[in-house]
Scaffold this motif. Structure first.
Motif, PDB file in Angstrom:
ATOM      1  N   PHE A   6      -0.789 -10.456  12.026  1.00 27.74           N
ATOM      2  CA  PHE A   6      -2.028  -9.979  11.391  1.00 27.74           C
ATOM      3  C   PHE A   6      -2.872 -10.056  12.717  1.00 27.74           C
ATOM      4  N   LYS A   7      -3.854  -8.894  12.936  1.00 27.12           N
ATOM      5  CA  LYS A   7      -4.568  -9.047  14.288  1.00 27.12           C
ATOM      6  C   LYS A   7      -5.810  -8.604  13.780  1.00 27.12           C
ATOM      7  N   ASP A   8      -6.943  -9.566  13.843  1.00 26.60           N
ATOM      8  CA  ASP A   8      -8.280  -9.469  13.733  1.00 26.60           C
ATOM      9  C   ASP A   8      -8.494  -8.741  12.564  1.00 26.60           C
ATOM     10  N   VAL A   9      -8.066  -9.063  11.303  1.00 22.77           N
ATOM     11  CA  VAL A   9      -7.930  -8.315  10.057  1.00 22.77           C
ATOM     12  C   VAL A   9      -9.220  -8.957   9.431  1.00 22.77           C
ATOM     13  N   ARG A  10     -10.056  -7.757   8.851  1.00 22.34           N
ATOM     14  CA  ARG A  10     -11.206  -7.842   7.904  1.00 22.34           C
ATOM     15  C   ARG A  10     -11.130  -7.192   6.657  1.00 22.34           C
ATOM     16  N   LYS A  11     -11.437  -7.757   5.629  1.00 28.05           N
ATOM     17  CA  LYS A  11     -11.426  -7.181   4.338  1.00 28.05           C
ATOM     18  C   LYS A  11     -13.028  -7.232   3.781  1.00 28.05           C
ATOM     19  N   THR A  12     -13.617  -6.404   3.408  1.00 23.79           N
ATOM     20  CA  THR A  12     -14.827  -6.238   2.889  1.00 23.79           C
ATOM     21  C   THR A  12     -14.870  -5.535   1.579  1.00 23.79           C
ATOM     22  N   TYR A  13     -15.198  -6.283   0.527  1.00 22.55           N
ATOM     23  CA  TYR A  13     -15.289  -5.626  -0.675  1.00 22.55           C
ATOM     24  C   TYR A  13     -16.791  -5.266  -0.881  1.00 22.55           C
ATOM     25  N   LYS A  14     -17.065  -4.015  -1.279  1.00 23.83           N
ATOM     26  CA  LYS A  14     -18.363  -3.471  -1.804  1.00 23.83           C
ATOM     27  C   LYS A  14     -18.567  -3.673  -3.156  1.00 23.83           C
ATOM     28  N   MET A  15     -19.620  -4.147  -3.685  1.00 21.55           N
ATOM     29  CA  MET A  15     -19.865  -4.134  -5.012  1.00 21.55           C
ATOM     30  C   MET A  15     -21.420  -3.511  -5.408  1.00 21.55           C
ATOM     31  N   GLY A  16     -21.435  -2.290  -5.451  1.00 21.11           N
ATOM     32  CA  GLY A  16     -22.775  -1.721  -5.421  1.00 21.11           C
ATOM     33  C   GLY A  16     -23.408  -1.950  -3.961  1.00 21.11           C
ATOM     34  N   GLU A  17     -24.555  -2.583  -3.961  1.00 20.91           N
ATOM     35  CA  GLU A  17     -25.220  -3.011  -2.751  1.00 20.91           C
ATOM     36  C   GLU A  17     -24.848  -4.213  -2.124  1.00 20.91           C
ATOM     37  N   VAL A  18     -24.080  -4.884  -2.645  1.00 21.31           N
ATOM     38  CA  VAL A  18     -23.582  -5.942  -2.016  1.00 21.31           C
ATOM     39  C   VAL A  18     -22.294  -6.051  -1.489  1.00 21.31           C
ATOM     40  N   GLU A  19     -22.279  -6.647  -0.143  1.00 25.10           N
ATOM     41  CA  GLU A  19     -20.920  -6.712   0.420  1.00 25.10           C
ATOM     42  C   GLU A  19     -20.427  -7.956   0.381  1.00 25.10           C
ATOM     43  N   SER A  27      -6.240 -13.733  12.291  1.00 24.86           N
ATOM     44  CA  SER A  27      -5.112 -13.396  13.139  1.00 24.86           C
ATOM     45  C   SER A  27      -4.264 -14.510  12.860  1.00 24.86           C
ATOM     46  N   PHE A  28      -3.019 -14.280  12.660  1.00 22.14           N
ATOM     47  CA  PHE A  28      -1.652 -15.118  12.709  1.00 22.14           C
ATOM     48  C   PHE A  28      -0.405 -14.387  12.809  1.00 22.14           C
ATOM     49  N   ASP A  29       0.628 -15.223  13.334  1.00 22.24           N
ATOM     50  CA  ASP A  29       1.887 -14.771  13.296  1.00 22.24           C
ATOM     51  C   ASP A  29       2.847 -15.649  12.446  1.00 22.24           C
ATOM     52  N   ILE A  30       4.004 -14.865  11.834  1.00 19.21           N
ATOM     53  CA  ILE A  30       5.002 -15.511  11.039  1.00 19.21           C
ATOM     54  C   ILE A  30       6.254 -14.948  11.459  1.00 19.21           C
ATOM     55  N   ASP A  31       7.239 -16.089  11.523  1.00 19.47           N
ATOM     56  CA  ASP A  31       8.662 -15.430  12.312  1.00 19.47           C
ATOM     57  C   ASP A  31       9.430 -15.183  10.914  1.00 19.47           C
ATOM     58  N   GLY A  62      -8.581  -3.942  11.682  1.00 18.67           N
ATOM     59  CA  GLY A  62      -7.795  -4.767  11.934  1.00 18.67           C
ATOM     60  C   GLY A  62      -6.488  -4.157  11.785  1.00 18.67           C
ATOM     61  N   THR A  63      -5.197  -4.857  12.303  1.00 20.38           N
ATOM     62  CA  THR A  63      -3.888  -4.395  11.815  1.00 20.38           C
ATOM     63  C   THR A  63      -2.861  -5.400  11.261  1.00 20.38           C
ATOM     64  N   ILE A  64      -1.830  -4.944  10.499  1.00 21.97           N
ATOM     65  CA  ILE A  64      -0.886  -5.815  10.099  1.00 21.97           C
ATOM     66  C   ILE A  64       0.493  -5.068  10.081  1.00 21.97           C
ATOM     67  N   GLU A  65       1.307  -6.067  11.085  1.00 24.13           N
ATOM     68  CA  GLU A  65       2.491  -5.552  11.295  1.00 24.13           C
ATOM     69  C   GLU A  65       3.478  -6.165  10.602  1.00 24.13           C
ATOM     70  N   VAL A  66       4.746  -5.538   9.985  1.00 22.11           N
ATOM     71  CA  VAL A  66       5.763  -6.412   9.373  1.00 22.11           C
ATOM     72  C   VAL A  66       7.137  -5.978   9.831  1.00 22.11           C
ATOM     73  N   ASP A  67       8.017  -6.474   9.999  1.00 24.52           N
ATOM     74  CA  ASP A  67       9.191  -6.009  10.557  1.00 24.52           C
ATOM     75  C   ASP A  67       9.291  -4.753  11.468  1.00 24.52           C
ATOM     76  N   LYS A 207       5.364 -23.919   8.498  1.00 21.00           N
ATOM     77  CA  LYS A 207       4.098 -23.586   9.024  1.00 21.00           C
ATOM     78  C   LYS A 207       2.979 -23.521   7.858  1.00 21.00           C
ATOM     79  N   VAL A 208       1.781 -24.166   8.180  1.00 16.78           N
ATOM     80  CA  VAL A 208       0.802 -24.315   7.179  1.00 16.78           C
ATOM     81  C   VAL A 208      -0.469 -23.405   7.907  1.00 16.78           C
ATOM     82  N   ILE A 209      -0.802 -22.686   7.284  1.00 14.42           N
ATOM     83  CA  ILE A 209      -2.053 -21.917   7.497  1.00 14.42           C
ATOM     84  C   ILE A 209      -3.269 -22.250   6.840  1.00 14.42           C
ATOM     85  N   LYS A 210      -4.194 -22.641   7.263  1.00 19.07           N
ATOM     86  CA  LYS A 210      -5.244 -23.216   6.498  1.00 19.07           C
ATOM     87  C   LYS A 210      -6.541 -21.972   6.441  1.00 19.07           C
TER      88      LYS A 210
END
Ligand code: ADP
Ligand code: ADP
Length: 229
Positions: A6-19, A27-31, A62-67, A207-210
């Motif tokens: 995961f590289k600088d991933v952002r997710k915004t949900y728009k609910m009408g006027e509200v974001e 960002s994190f990595d998993i092996d 941002g970007t998500i890479e898998v395999d 690995k524990v991602i909090k």
């Protein structure tokens, strides 16, 4: 090169006027073959991470890479194939087909796979060989979740994504289910990612991602993952 990035991933949900900023630069990595626990309070962004990783939702930035593939660039058709062949899902409520037996539930999943695992061996791996002719209603909650794990695993995905698989179970049963997932990871060399809000279970992860308020609070690596009491 990591199996998942995961590289600088952002997710915004728009609910009408509200974001709603569900993820603010994650960002994190998993092996490959890691048993990963994603922990955090309700609303922290855990499911959003898993949904993005499973191709069930798209990033805002941002970007998500898998395999080796940048799945955040996939079109809808690529996403559908990725969900179908590459990812196994386990949910809090087992979502088994009630009028099919345990074995038929697992069989159903293998029908959409190019390279399924042996059905009987997969059922044996979750410790339910004696119950293959039972219907879901004849099984306890923990047993039903083990069926759901067998079903997800049988299609032989690259990664197993589990959203609160212990959420509907008591502590001891939840721990047993997590142990089955950990064994699956070890024996089948699968990358397994589990969401939990139960911090008592985190010592079992490699690995524990909090996650906290849409950000990574910490990433801990356990050199000696432990069974918990
Ligand atoms: P967690 O899994 O840690 O409980 P989520 O990833 O489900 O957290 O949610 C993170 C934030 O994003 C929360 O504020 C939640 O209300 C919001 N959210 C999640 N999904 C949606 C959606 N489909 N539409 C609007 N807001 C959402
Ligand atoms: P839980 O404590 O999780 O609610 P149950 O009391 O439902 O568990 O079940 C306890 C045990 O009895 C489990 O091993 C379950 O598979 C078995 N069981 C429950 N109902 C049936 C049934 N109708 N037929 C066969 N076995 C059953």
């Amino acid at each position: 090169e990591h199996f998942i990035s995961f590289k600088d991933v952002r997710k915004t949900y728009k609910m009408g006027e509200v974001e709603i900023h569900a993820l603010n630069g994650v960002s994190f990595d998993i092996d490959q073959g890691e048993f990963v626990i994603i922990a955090g309070a309700s609303g922290a962004g855990k499911s959003t991470i898993l949904n993005l990783l499973g191709g069930m939702d798209t990033v805002s930035a941002g970007t998500i890479e898998v395999d080796g593939s940048v799945i955040s660039d996939f079109n809808e058709k690529q996403m559908t194939l990725y969900r179908r062949y590459d990812v196994g899902f386990v949910f809090q409520f087992y979502n088994l087909v009630q009028n099919l037996t345990l074995k038929e539930n697992v069989e159903l999943a293998t029908q959409i796979s190019k390279n399924p695992l042996d059905i009987d061996k997969t059922i044996a791996a979750v410790g339910l060989s004696e119950r293959i002719s039972n219907f879901p209603a004849q099984l306890s909650g923990g047993e039903q979740q083990r069926v759901a794990i067998a079903r997800a695993l049988a299609k032989n995905p690259k990664l197993l994504l589990c959203d609160e698989p212990t959420g509907a179970l008591d502590y001891v049963t939840g721990k047993q289910v997590l142990k089955v997932l950990q064994d699956t990871c070890r024996k089948e060399h699968k990358t397994v990612i589990v969401i939990t809000h139960n911090l008592a279970l985190t010592p079992m992860g490699d690995k524990v991602i909090k996650v906290r308020s849409g950000q990574i609070e910490s990433v801990e690596i356990n050199p000696h993952p432990m069974d918990v009491d």
